[in-house]
Design a protein around this motif. Structure first.
Motif, short mmCIF file in Angstrom:
data_model
loop_
_atom_site.label_atom_id
_atom_site.label_comp_id
_atom_site.label_asym_id
_atom_site.label_seq_id
_atom_site.Cartn_x
_atom_site.Cartn_y
_atom_site.Cartn_z
N VAL A 12 113.30 65.08 123.70
CA VAL A 12 112.38 65.89 122.91
C VAL A 12 111.57 65.02 121.95
O VAL A 12 110.36 65.19 121.80
N VAL A 13 112.25 64.06 121.31
CA VAL A 13 111.54 63.20 120.36
C VAL A 13 110.49 62.34 121.07
O VAL A 13 109.35 62.22 120.60
N LYS A 19 103.04 63.51 122.63
CA LYS A 19 102.10 64.60 122.32
C LYS A 19 101.57 64.51 120.90
O LYS A 19 100.93 65.43 120.41
N VAL A 21 103.03 64.82 117.98
CA VAL A 21 103.52 65.84 117.04
C VAL A 21 103.92 65.14 115.75
O VAL A 21 104.44 64.02 115.79
N LEU A 23 106.45 64.57 113.81
CA LEU A 23 107.85 64.81 114.10
C LEU A 23 108.65 65.38 112.94
O LEU A 23 109.29 66.41 113.06
N ASP A 25 107.76 66.56 110.03
CA ASP A 25 107.23 67.81 109.51
C ASP A 25 107.71 69.00 110.36
O ASP A 25 108.17 70.02 109.84
N ALA A 26 107.59 68.82 111.69
CA ALA A 26 108.03 69.88 112.61
C ALA A 26 109.53 70.10 112.47
O ALA A 26 110.00 71.24 112.42
N PHE A 27 110.28 69.01 112.37
CA PHE A 27 111.73 69.13 112.28
C PHE A 27 112.14 69.94 111.05
O PHE A 27 112.95 70.87 111.15
N LYS A 29 110.42 72.04 109.28
CA LYS A 29 110.01 73.45 109.38
C LYS A 29 110.99 74.23 110.27
O LYS A 29 111.43 75.33 109.93
N GLY A 30 111.36 73.62 111.41
CA GLY A 30 112.30 74.27 112.31
C GLY A 30 113.65 74.49 111.65
O GLY A 30 114.26 75.55 111.77
N ALA A 31 114.11 73.47 110.92
CA ALA A 31 115.41 73.57 110.26
C ALA A 31 115.39 74.70 109.24
O ALA A 31 116.38 75.42 109.07
N ARG A 32 114.23 74.87 108.56
CA ARG A 32 114.12 75.95 107.59
C ARG A 32 114.25 77.30 108.31
O ARG A 32 114.91 78.22 107.84
N ASP A 33 113.60 77.41 109.48
CA ASP A 33 113.73 78.65 110.26
C ASP A 33 115.18 78.88 110.65
O ASP A 33 115.66 80.01 110.68
N GLY A 34 115.88 77.78 110.97
CA GLY A 34 117.28 77.89 111.37
C GLY A 34 118.14 78.50 110.28
O GLY A 34 118.99 79.35 110.53
#
Lengths: 169, 191
Positions: A12-13, A19, A21, A23, A25-27, A29-34
């Motif tokens: 994934v990384v 792509k 991304v 990285l 920043d996305a990580f 944000k995702g962790a916050r959603d988690g």
């Protein structure tokens, strides 16, 4: 199988780098959603873990198990997972509470623990999915949604036991 | 539904404990259960955050779209009456891909849009259309590459190999999906 997670993470990384991304920043944000997901299930989990504990401590769970165990034995199911099969389509939090109960009583690597794990991983909270999707589209008449969806749930339960017996025990 | 289940469990347990004289152990069960559930959440938190973070990277890189393109031949077979470039088809493929990756939060909005589009196309009023039933079955069979929650829980309870269950999970969800789809398609034809 234990290499699946490191390899998948690396893939994934690398994919993200290609792509372009952002990285980290996305990580984050995702962790916050988690954590949002966890906070969301917390109230349900507290209520239902307590309820399941009450069933066990009062001896009612044993009585229930005695009641269903002949049928479970006939099907070759460990009797501990029968309540979970029943509750799984109705309540995600409730079946998680039962799952942790099985882990605590029998251990996650016992036959019952493995069957319960596979069952939990391969089914969804059917009634919840139906309620969310159909109410959003104003559907009131389900027609044969329930028989079709519940037959999938029941197959998952049977196959959980069969596959664990074939590959893991 | 949950109201009755929750109420019945508490009522039955209390009666049972009183009759069999296990009041003390019931009290311990209640208090223990409350703190136990919170420690459960904290043990799960790290892994859930880690995995959600990694999946967000995949999502931003367009992994969901890529997966959707890979899945589209199979989905076209299942929804053979839908126009293949319709909005409904696009939402369905986004929903299924997000579910595969375990992105439940992302999958739900796509799923809602998909069912709304299906309703618009089939003009079925408040009756579920054939395609909606197939769609719901796909969602309830929940094919997931990586059941994070179960793996994390197994680890928390001291499993030697928390993810040894993956192949069994894949097999049983594929079988569940197959049976669900066959029954849905059969009943679609009959009614």
């Amino acid at each position: 199988m234990e290499m699946f997670i490191p390899l998948f993470t690396a893939a994934v990384v690398v994919f993200g780098l290609i792509k372009k991304v952002e990285l980290f920043d996305a990580f984050t944000k995702g962790a916050r959603d988690g954590i949002g997901v966890l906070v969301g299930i917390a109230p349900t989990l507290v209520g239902l873990v307590v309820a399941v504990n009450m069933l066990k401590a009062s001896g009612a769970a044993d009585m229930l198990c005695d009641f269903v165990s002949p049928a479970a034995q006939w099907l070759g199911f460990p009797e501990e997972i029968v309540p979970m099969i029943v509750l799984r389509p109705v309540s995600g939090g409730g079946s998680t509470a039962l799952l942790t109960g099985i882990y605590k009583d029998c251990g996650p690597d016992s036959f019952a623990g493995l069957c319960a794990s596979v069952l939990a991983g391969s089914t969804e909270t059917t009634f919840y999915a139906i309620a969310v999707y159909y109410s959003a589209a104003g559907i009131k008449k389900l027609r044969h949604t329930l028989p079709a969806a519940l037959s999938a749930d029941f197959t998952a339960a049977v196959m959980a036991v069969v596959s664990v017996r074939m590959f893991l025990s | 539904m949950m109201n009755y289940i929750f109420g019945a469990i508490i009522l039955i347990s209390t009666i049972c404990a009183v009759v069999t004289g296990r009041g003390e152990s019931l009290a311990k069960g209640i208090i223990g259960g409350a703190s136990e559930s919170v420690s459960l959440l904290t043990t799960m938190a790290g892994m859930m955050m880690l995995w959600s973070g990694i999946m967000e990277i995949a999502e931003r890189g367009g992994f969901t779209r890529l997966l959707g393109r890979l899945l589209s031949p199979a989905l076209r077979l299942l929804f053979n009456k839908l126009p293949k470039d319709s909005e409904a088809m696009r939402y369905i493929s986004m929903n299924v891909s997000a579910n595969l990756l375990g992105l439940g939060n992302a999958a739900t909005p796509f799923g809602i849009s998909a069912v709304r589009e299906l309703g618009r196309l089939s003009d079925c009023g408040d009756r579920a259309s054939d395609d909606m039933i197939v769609f719901v079955v796909i969602n309830t069979a929940s094919i997931q590459i990586m059941p994070t929650m179960v793996g994390t829980l197994r680890q928390a309870y001291g499993s030697a190999q928390p993810f040894s269950i993956l192949p069994c999970v894949w097999i049983s969800s594929v079988c569940a999906l197959a049976v669900g789809l066959i029954i849905a398609k059969l009943l679609n034809r009959v009614s």
